[in-house]
Design an enzyme around this catalytic site. Structure first.
Site, mmCIF file in Angstrom:
data_model
loop_
_atom_site.group_PDB
_atom_site.id
_atom_site.type_symbol
_atom_site.label_atom_id
_atom_site.label_comp_id
_atom_site.label_asym_id
_atom_site.label_seq_id
_atom_site.Cartn_x
_atom_site.Cartn_y
_atom_site.Cartn_z
ATOM 1 N N LYS A 1 18.600 -25.788 -45.577
ATOM 2 C CA LYS A 1 17.524 -26.565 -46.189
ATOM 3 C C LYS A 1 16.370 -25.656 -46.602
ATOM 4 C CE LYS A 1 17.130 -30.354 -46.807
ATOM 5 N NZ LYS A 1 17.473 -31.160 -48.018
ATOM 6 N N TYR B 1 21.936 -25.551 -40.332
ATOM 7 C CA TYR B 1 21.421 -26.662 -41.126
ATOM 8 C C TYR B 1 20.031 -26.367 -41.661
ATOM 9 C CZ TYR B 1 18.701 -30.902 -41.911
ATOM 10 O OH TYR B 1 17.835 -31.830 -42.433
ATOM 11 N N THR C 1 13.113 -31.165 -44.704
ATOM 12 C CA THR C 1 12.948 -31.434 -43.281
ATOM 13 C C THR C 1 11.917 -30.514 -42.650
ATOM 14 O OG1 THR C 1 14.109 -31.346 -41.138
ATOM 15 C CG2 THR C 1 14.891 -29.873 -42.855
ATOM 16 N N ASP C 2 11.337 -30.963 -41.534
ATOM 17 C CA ASP C 2 10.412 -30.107 -40.794
ATOM 18 C C ASP C 2 11.132 -28.990 -40.048
ATOM 19 O OD1 ASP C 2 11.618 -31.655 -38.818
ATOM 20 O OD2 ASP C 2 9.751 -32.363 -37.925
ATOM 21 N N GLU C 3 12.459 -29.085 -39.945
ATOM 22 C CA GLU C 3 13.206 -28.077 -39.188
ATOM 23 C C GLU C 3 13.178 -26.704 -39.855
ATOM 24 O OE1 GLU C 3 16.874 -29.210 -37.283
ATOM 25 O OE2 GLU C 3 16.486 -31.323 -37.701
#
Length: 351
Positions: A162, A158, A133-135
């Protein structure tokens, strides 16, 4: 056609990927733990397809994963399995560490040991593709975009889990030589999205006449990526990507959250007006902001576009219209989640 071990293939992105892969003629071994977001009804159209083998299990179960690798001899492992809802990670981060970090580590170890046993030609062709993810990059101000070299700065349990899994994938390449690929995507949307996420949640609540909750001032910006565009990008990276590299996948569609909600309201007003004739935008309700809410995400996908030739096929305007239409036409799928009956199929898989 290839044989792929796909983890998390009953979820939103993984489910869409599996449906497309089988349609294209690939053989898919689909391993999913069927946590609350896993939905076998998403896979109903390929339930009896000989090219789709569903296995109920956890990526952290080494004995099971080892057996699947030996039995089915996949050409690649694609890891979609993840706990992914930020709000849930704030309430209970432990499950995110267990699946996203410990589970990914176990899957990497299994893939490494299997890869070492392959004959030379198959070993050279094997890939482990990790979907992220870009997060992991944190948050942006009003300028700039995330690139593959942006330093990691995760701001939620979260995204931290990741980020840890991304680092493990990188380490297994540099330490053991495992041929890995990593993709970091922006916010996905489209069919089969679990209705706790913004777009399907707003559609469901708008149709029910309920308040439409918008965090804070609604000015948080996200780059929106139609899910089938993401699936095509993953297949492109799997086929053409350089081993050990990371590729950012974005939809080139930055929108403020409030704008997304207002667009959904307008589309529903056109397709299914309220009985009182009032616009659904009147249902919008601003609620207390999420703790640590990142202000802006934006993806620079020029590496993927320039090196591998991928570009999104959908604009946000046509993608969101397609999404709204899908949910209107598939209210049974949504209702089975809202009333909990989709869990009965999970119980059948456990039997």
């Amino acid at each position: 056609m290839a044989t792929w071990l796909v983890t998390g293939g009953a979820g939103f992105i993984g489910g869409n990927f599996v449906l497309e892969a089988v349609r294209l003629g690939h053989r898919v071994i689909n391993l999913d733990a069927l946590t609350y977001a896993g939905n076998l009804q998403t896979l109903a159209s390929i339930e009896n397809d000989p090219n789709h083998v569903f296995v109920h299990g956890d990526i952290g179960d080494r004995e099971l994963v080892d057996r699947l690798l030996v039995e089915h001899q996949p050409d690649a492992v694609l890891n979609f399995a993840a706990e992914s809802h930020v709000d849930r990670s704030i309430d209970g981060p432990g499950a995110f560490i267990q699946t996203n970090v410990v589970g990914t580590l176990a899957l990497l170890e299994a893939a490494r040991d299997y890869w070492k046993t392959l004959p030379d030609a198959r070993r050279d062709a094997f890939r482990f593709l990790h979907v992220s993810t870009d997060e992991v990059y944190g948050t942006l101000d009003e300028t700039g975009k995330f690139t593959e070299t942006t330093p990691y700065a995760p701001n939620s349990p979260y995204s931290a889990s990741k980020a840890a899994s991304d680092h493990l994938v990188r380490a297994f390449h540099h330490t053991y030589g495992l041929p890995v690929l990593t993709t970091n995507c922006s916010n996905n949307y489209g069919p089969y999205h679990f209705p706790e996420k913004l777009i399907p949640l707003v559609i469901a609540k708008a149709l029910a006449g309920e308040p439409l909750p918008v965090y804070g001032d609604g000015q948080q910006v996200r780059d929106w990526l139609f899910v089938t565009d993401h699936c095509e990008a993953i297949r492109t990276v799997l086929e053409k990507g350089r081993v050990g590299e990371t590729y950012n996948v974005g939809g080139d569609a930055e929108k403020r959250n409030l704008e997304v909600v207002e667009t959904i309201c307008r589309l529903l007003d056109e397709r299914r007006p309220r009985q009182d004739g009032q616009p659904r935008s009147r249902q919008i309700t601003f609620v207390a902001d999420r703790p640590g809410h990142d202000r802006r995400y934006a993806i620079d996908a020029s590496k993927l576009q320039g090196e591998l030739g991928w570009r999104p096929r959908h604009t946000f305007e046509d993608g969101i219209a397609t999404t709204v239409d899908w949910y209107l036409e598939n209210q049974d799928w949504v209702q089975h989640i809202l009333d909990g009956s989709y869990r009965l199929e999970r119980m059948g898989a456990e039997a």
